[in-house]
Design a protein around this motif. Sequence first.
Motif, mmCIF file in Angstrom:
data_model
loop_
_atom_site.group_PDB
_atom_site.id
_atom_site.type_symbol
_atom_site.label_atom_id
_atom_site.label_comp_id
_atom_site.label_asym_id
_atom_site.label_seq_id
_atom_site.Cartn_x
_atom_site.Cartn_y
_atom_site.Cartn_z
ATOM 1 N N THR A 247 -20.817 10.799 -49.350
ATOM 2 C CA THR A 247 -20.991 12.181 -49.048
ATOM 3 C C THR A 247 -20.721 12.809 -50.152
ATOM 4 O O THR A 247 -19.966 12.310 -51.115
ATOM 5 C CB THR A 247 -20.113 12.433 -47.692
ATOM 6 N N ALA A 248 -20.882 14.037 -50.119
ATOM 7 C CA ALA A 248 -20.643 15.131 -51.122
ATOM 8 C C ALA A 248 -18.949 15.203 -51.213
ATOM 9 O O ALA A 248 -18.400 15.389 -52.365
ATOM 10 C CB ALA A 248 -21.192 16.377 -50.822
ATOM 11 N N GLN A 249 -18.406 14.839 -50.199
ATOM 12 C CA GLN A 249 -16.673 14.936 -50.045
ATOM 13 C C GLN A 249 -15.941 13.601 -50.710
ATOM 14 O O GLN A 249 -15.008 13.738 -51.343
ATOM 15 C CB GLN A 249 -16.081 14.992 -48.438
ATOM 16 N N ASN A 250 -16.786 12.363 -50.601
ATOM 17 C CA ASN A 250 -16.265 11.218 -51.265
ATOM 18 C C ASN A 250 -17.094 10.597 -52.515
ATOM 19 O O ASN A 250 -16.588 9.501 -53.026
ATOM 20 C CB ASN A 250 -15.984 10.225 -50.226
ATOM 21 N N ILE A 251 -17.937 11.326 -53.070
ATOM 22 C CA ILE A 251 -18.890 10.776 -54.027
ATOM 23 C C ILE A 251 -18.086 10.379 -55.223
ATOM 24 O O ILE A 251 -18.308 9.381 -55.956
ATOM 25 C CB ILE A 251 -20.014 11.492 -54.226
ATOM 26 N N ASP A 252 -17.285 11.478 -55.631
ATOM 27 C CA ASP A 252 -16.376 11.253 -57.069
ATOM 28 C C ASP A 252 -15.280 10.076 -56.924
ATOM 29 O O ASP A 252 -15.411 9.171 -57.701
ATOM 30 C CB ASP A 252 -15.565 12.656 -57.465
ATOM 31 N N GLU A 253 -14.809 10.075 -55.654
ATOM 32 C CA GLU A 253 -13.895 8.787 -55.362
ATOM 33 C C GLU A 253 -14.519 7.355 -55.348
ATOM 34 O O GLU A 253 -14.149 6.462 -56.135
ATOM 35 C CB GLU A 253 -13.121 8.933 -54.162
ATOM 36 N N LYS A 254 -15.785 7.546 -54.773
ATOM 37 C CA LYS A 254 -16.554 6.295 -54.845
ATOM 38 C C LYS A 254 -17.067 5.681 -56.133
ATOM 39 O O LYS A 254 -17.189 4.549 -56.194
ATOM 40 C CB LYS A 254 -17.579 6.175 -53.710
ATOM 41 N N LEU A 255 -17.470 6.451 -57.013
ATOM 42 C CA LEU A 255 -18.041 6.106 -58.347
ATOM 43 C C LEU A 255 -17.055 5.875 -59.232
ATOM 44 O O LEU A 255 -17.390 5.376 -60.553
ATOM 45 C CB LEU A 255 -18.845 7.509 -58.817
ATOM 46 N N GLN A 256 -15.736 6.303 -59.039
ATOM 47 C CA GLN A 256 -14.698 5.972 -60.213
ATOM 48 C C GLN A 256 -14.515 4.598 -60.510
ATOM 49 O O GLN A 256 -14.350 3.675 -59.568
ATOM 50 C CB GLN A 256 -13.592 6.635 -59.868
ATOM 51 N N ASN A 257 -14.472 4.290 -61.754
ATOM 52 C CA ASN A 257 -14.180 2.887 -62.376
ATOM 53 C C ASN A 257 -14.928 1.685 -61.554
ATOM 54 O O ASN A 257 -14.598 0.717 -61.407
ATOM 55 C CB ASN A 257 -12.601 2.439 -61.912
ATOM 56 N N LYS A 258 -16.263 1.874 -61.749
ATOM 57 C CA LYS A 258 -17.146 1.003 -61.041
ATOM 58 C C LYS A 258 -18.570 1.263 -61.547
ATOM 59 O O LYS A 258 -18.876 2.217 -62.090
ATOM 60 C CB LYS A 258 -17.216 1.247 -59.638
ATOM 61 N N ASN A 259 -19.533 -0.009 -61.456
ATOM 62 C CA ASN A 259 -20.691 0.226 -61.867
ATOM 63 C C ASN A 259 -21.620 0.386 -60.692
ATOM 64 O O ASN A 259 -21.300 -0.538 -59.595
ATOM 65 C CB ASN A 259 -21.227 -1.067 -62.673
ATOM 66 N N VAL A 260 -22.163 1.432 -60.519
ATOM 67 C CA VAL A 260 -22.681 1.871 -58.939
ATOM 68 C C VAL A 260 -24.193 2.045 -59.118
ATOM 69 O O VAL A 260 -24.660 2.846 -60.043
ATOM 70 C CB VAL A 260 -21.896 3.035 -58.601
ATOM 71 N N ILE A 261 -25.000 1.585 -58.213
ATOM 72 C CA ILE A 261 -26.178 2.093 -57.953
ATOM 73 C C ILE A 261 -26.507 2.834 -56.487
ATOM 74 O O ILE A 261 -25.687 2.379 -55.588
ATOM 75 C CB ILE A 261 -27.122 0.899 -57.695
#
Length: 119
Positions: A22-36
């Motif tokens: 979500t807009a609320q957790n996207i920054d946390e979820k993307l940090q230090n990872k390779n993400v699709i």
Amino acid sequence: MKRVVLILLFSFISSFAAEHITAQNIDEKLQNKNVIVDFYATWCPPCKIMSKNLEEFEKSNSSNVVVYKVDVDKQPELAKEYGIRTIPTTVYFKNGIFLKKEVGIKTPSQLHLNVKNYF
């Protein structure tokens, strides 16, 4: 009739296999990872195909790539932020940094190639 119900049920469940962001957790979820990130809508037939392809990709994924989903109807601010005008769209991030956006259905082999090229 039973087949139709089972197919619809499977399609519904498969569209929720990956974790949603979500807009609320996207920054946390993307940090230090390779993400699709898969931008989709529940009513979109090509999105259902893409969802199945992403599931297949995840099963055979030996790299450190995480797949998340964003329902554009529930998170329109994220769709707007990343310029999502057509679905399905996959967006690639490395350590929270936007790398690439691709529109349309991608096969599992195309996803593996993209992972190799982008990460």
